[in-house]
Design a protein around this motif. Structure first.
Motif, short mmCIF file in Angstrom:
data_model
loop_
_atom_site.label_atom_id
_atom_site.label_comp_id
_atom_site.label_asym_id
_atom_site.label_seq_id
_atom_site.Cartn_x
_atom_site.Cartn_y
_atom_site.Cartn_z
N GLU A 233 0.83 -1.21 0.00
CA GLU A 233 0.00 0.00 0.00
C GLU A 233 0.86 1.26 0.00
O GLU A 233 0.59 2.22 -0.70
N ASN A 234 1.90 1.24 0.82
CA ASN A 234 2.77 2.41 0.92
C ASN A 234 4.22 1.97 0.85
O ASN A 234 4.85 1.65 1.87
N PRO A 235 4.81 1.93 -0.35
CA PRO A 235 6.17 1.42 -0.52
C PRO A 235 7.23 2.18 0.28
O PRO A 235 8.32 1.68 0.48
N GLU A 236 6.89 3.39 0.74
CA GLU A 236 7.87 4.20 1.50
C GLU A 236 7.84 3.89 3.00
O GLU A 236 8.57 4.52 3.77
N ASP A 237 6.98 2.96 3.42
CA ASP A 237 6.83 2.66 4.84
C ASP A 237 8.06 1.88 5.34
O ASP A 237 8.13 0.66 5.26
#
Ligand code: FE2
Length: 386
Positions: A233-237
């Motif tokens: 969902e959020n690759p930067e997490d």
């Protein structure tokens, strides 16, 4: 009660920017000149190799780069990396990349002890003593190769995967820096995460299971269930990325000490014949391998438990575990049938022949070393009949 061996010889360093520890670890291992084993995509399309070169240069550490690793490492590539290392007077290895780069370095380490060509040495417990030091820096989160005792190298001429198993090829140090996994393509993130899930589940169902590997496998499942969807969902997490690296490490340690099973045996065949990425091949077989094993596997209750399912009856719990895996694969948007990825029924005999000869199959909980058994799983997997 049976006894067991649990071996995790790899020192693990986890954290954001932990690549800064590389020169310190090489120094502690007494390495004067290191071979950095990687691939051209990481070197040319990301800043990862430049960052690591910066760290090595900052510490005045001598290094040589070998960047010819391919997605499925091949015997010829390993032989070339070894020749370069020997000609340059290298006394340590630094693998940076996915499972292929780490496995290539492990195979080079075998050659440091055995000499000759890598194809000659495939098999189990090949080495008699520790070999050249190896610091591994994974840039994917799934294979667990950074702590595992296995290397898989493709015999490009015969179209099969050769397996090398030895505790002495477990890397000396694994550095898990979540910032390195940010550049992973979306599909690779999902596939490698599913590889880790398969390691966790197969280590639990293996005939070689033990309480310590169960703990690693079960907590690995919990981490993957929570964190892989977060990363998708959020690759930067970064915190979810780090948790996935830890889950992959736990899966790697679990299967190193408890082995895998028929899912990996068939996945290796699909990789060798069709070039299907390893994690995707596992995804395509996992629910059906579990279905095949269910009559002999009350231990799937532990898998259900790790997925958060409370069910006292082992058969019902196993059934729920299979559907939890299917739902998870759907949630990730991955395919669930072999026909979707172009596998042909005409190739079933070849797939079965390779799978039957794969060492992973030996510790499967239900006897699967027969063409009928492999066909039963392939027939289910072909069009998703569970
Ligand atoms: Fe795997």
């Amino acid at each position: 009660m049976k006894g067991f061996i649990f071996n995790i010889r790899t020192k693990v360093i986890v954290g954001k920017n932990s690549i800064n520890e590389i020169p310190i670890e090489l120094e502690k291992l007494g390495v004067k000149k290191v071979l950095l084993v990687t691939d051209k995509i990481l070197r040319n399309n990301t800043d990862i190799i430049k960052r690591i070169e910066g760290v090595l240069q900052g510490a005045k550490k001598e290094y040589v780069i070998f960047d010819e690793v391919k997605p499925d490492s091949e015997c010829e590539i390993v032989d070339r990396a070894y020749s370069l290392a020997k000609s340059q007077g290298v006394d340590g290895l630094l693998s940076v990349g996915g499972g292929s780069s780490i496995d290539t370095a492990k195979a080079v380490a075998i050659l440091y002890e055995k000499g000759g060509k890598i194809k000659e040495h495939s098999g189990v417990f090949i080495l008699q003593k520790p070999t050249i030091p190896h610091v591994s820096v994974p840039t994917t989160a799934g294979t667990g190769s950074e702590v595992s005792h296995v290397a898989v190298i493709k015999d490009e001429k015969e179209g099969r995967k050769l397996i090398y198993v030895d505790y002495y090829i477990m890397p000396s140090v694994a550095i898990l820096d979540p910032t390195l996994t940010l550049s992973m393509p979306r599909n690779t993130t999902a596939y490698t995460g599913m590889d880790a899930l398969t390691h966790c589940i197969e280590s639990i169902h293996s005939t070689e299971n033990n309480p310590v590997s169960d703990a690693f496998g079960m907590h690995g499942i919990r981490l993957i269930k929570e964190n892989l969807p977060r990363v998708m969902e959020n690759p930067e997490d970064i915190s979810a990325r780090q948790n996935m690296q830890v889950a992959a490490l736990m899966g790697g340690a679990a299967f190193t000490n408890a082995q895998v099973g028929v899912v990996h045996a068939i996945a290796h065949s699909l990789g060798a014949i069709y070039g299907i990425p390893h994690g995707l091949a596992n995804t395509l077989i996992l629910p059906y391998g579990m279905r095949f094993n269910l009559p002999e596997c009350p231990r799937y209750k532990l898998v259900a438990e790790a997925f958060g399912i409370s069910e006292p009856d082992p058969v019902k719990a196993g059934e729920k575990a299979i559907w939890a895996v299917v739902d998870f694969i759907k949630k990730l948007g991955l395919p669930l049938t072999l026909k979707e990825v172009g596998v042909k029924k005409d190739d079933f005999p070849k797939i079965a022949e390779l799978a039957i000869g794969d060492p992973s199959i030996i510790s499967n909980p239900r006897f699967a070393i027969s063409q009928e058994a492999i066909y039963e799983i392939l027939e289910m997997a072909w069009d998703g009949k569970l």
